[in-house]
Design an enzyme around this catalytic site. Structure first.
Site, short mmCIF file in Angstrom:
data_model
loop_
_atom_site.label_atom_id
_atom_site.label_comp_id
_atom_site.label_asym_id
_atom_site.label_seq_id
_atom_site.Cartn_x
_atom_site.Cartn_y
_atom_site.Cartn_z
N GLY A 1 0.84 -1.18 0.00
CA GLY A 1 0.00 0.00 0.00
C GLY A 1 0.87 1.23 0.00
CD GLN B 1 3.62 5.69 2.68
OE1 GLN B 1 2.62 5.15 2.23
NE2 GLN B 1 4.64 4.99 3.17
ZN ZN Z 1 3.33 3.35 5.76
#
Ligand code: ZN
Length: 169
Positions: A48, A53
């Site tokens: 995921g 991120q």
């Molecule tokens: Zn993570």
């Protein structure tokens, strides 16, 4: 599509601890973001990835579990049942794993790549990954949720081999 650099804790980038913004509309730009996130997740062997991120503070997550890809904008948990306790890791916290208690079964709703509202139902690993990624959208890292005393270094091989059910999300 493009593989983008993953922001890690050592970068001291506040994007990882900031609540991400709601996506106003799933347009071509968001679809391209989803595609880049899938490519980046795969290149890093994650199950995921959340947009923060890769340095983008928007509420977008992608997941790939058991060969199925899920792409969600503005995901929200609408059900969280049972409990599972297991180790997890994070592409933004390389080299560390820890035990985290999560719901065993979840239902999340959100917008798919066509902007249509859908529900994703998952248990076990998919449920864990959905909860981990939605936490990223709220600026929460798994390291703040580990069972005390269980955070430890993991070798790259260990994470790659998924030993003891550890997963990098
Ligand atoms: Zn993570």
């Amino acid at each position: 599509m493009a593989v983008l650099p993953v922001v890690v804790v050592a970068d001291n980038n506040p994007v990882l601890t900031t609540k991400a913004s709601h996506v106003p509309k799933v347009d071509g730009q968001i679809r391209r973001l989803m595609e880049d996130m899938i490519e980046t997740m795969r290149a890093n062997h994650g199950v995921g990835l959340a947009a923060p991120q890769i340095g983008i503070s928007l509420r977008v997550i992608v997941l790939e579990v058991d060969g199925r890809v899920h792409q969600l904008a503005n995901p929200e948990l609408v059900r969280c049942q049972g409990e599972q306790i297991g180790y997890e890791g994070c592409l933004s916290v390389p080299g560390l794993v820890g035990e985290v208690a999560r719901c065993e079964r979840v239902v999340a709703k959100g917008l798919n790549r066509n902007g249509k509202e859908i529900r994703v139902k998952g248990d076990d690993l998919l449920a864990r990954a959905i909860q981990h990624e939605i936490d990223h959208l709220d600026g929460v890292l798994f390291t703040t949720k580990v069972t005390p005393g269980t955070l430890r270094e993991a070798s790259l091989d260990e994470v790659a081999d998924d030993v003891a059910g550890e997963v990098t999300i």
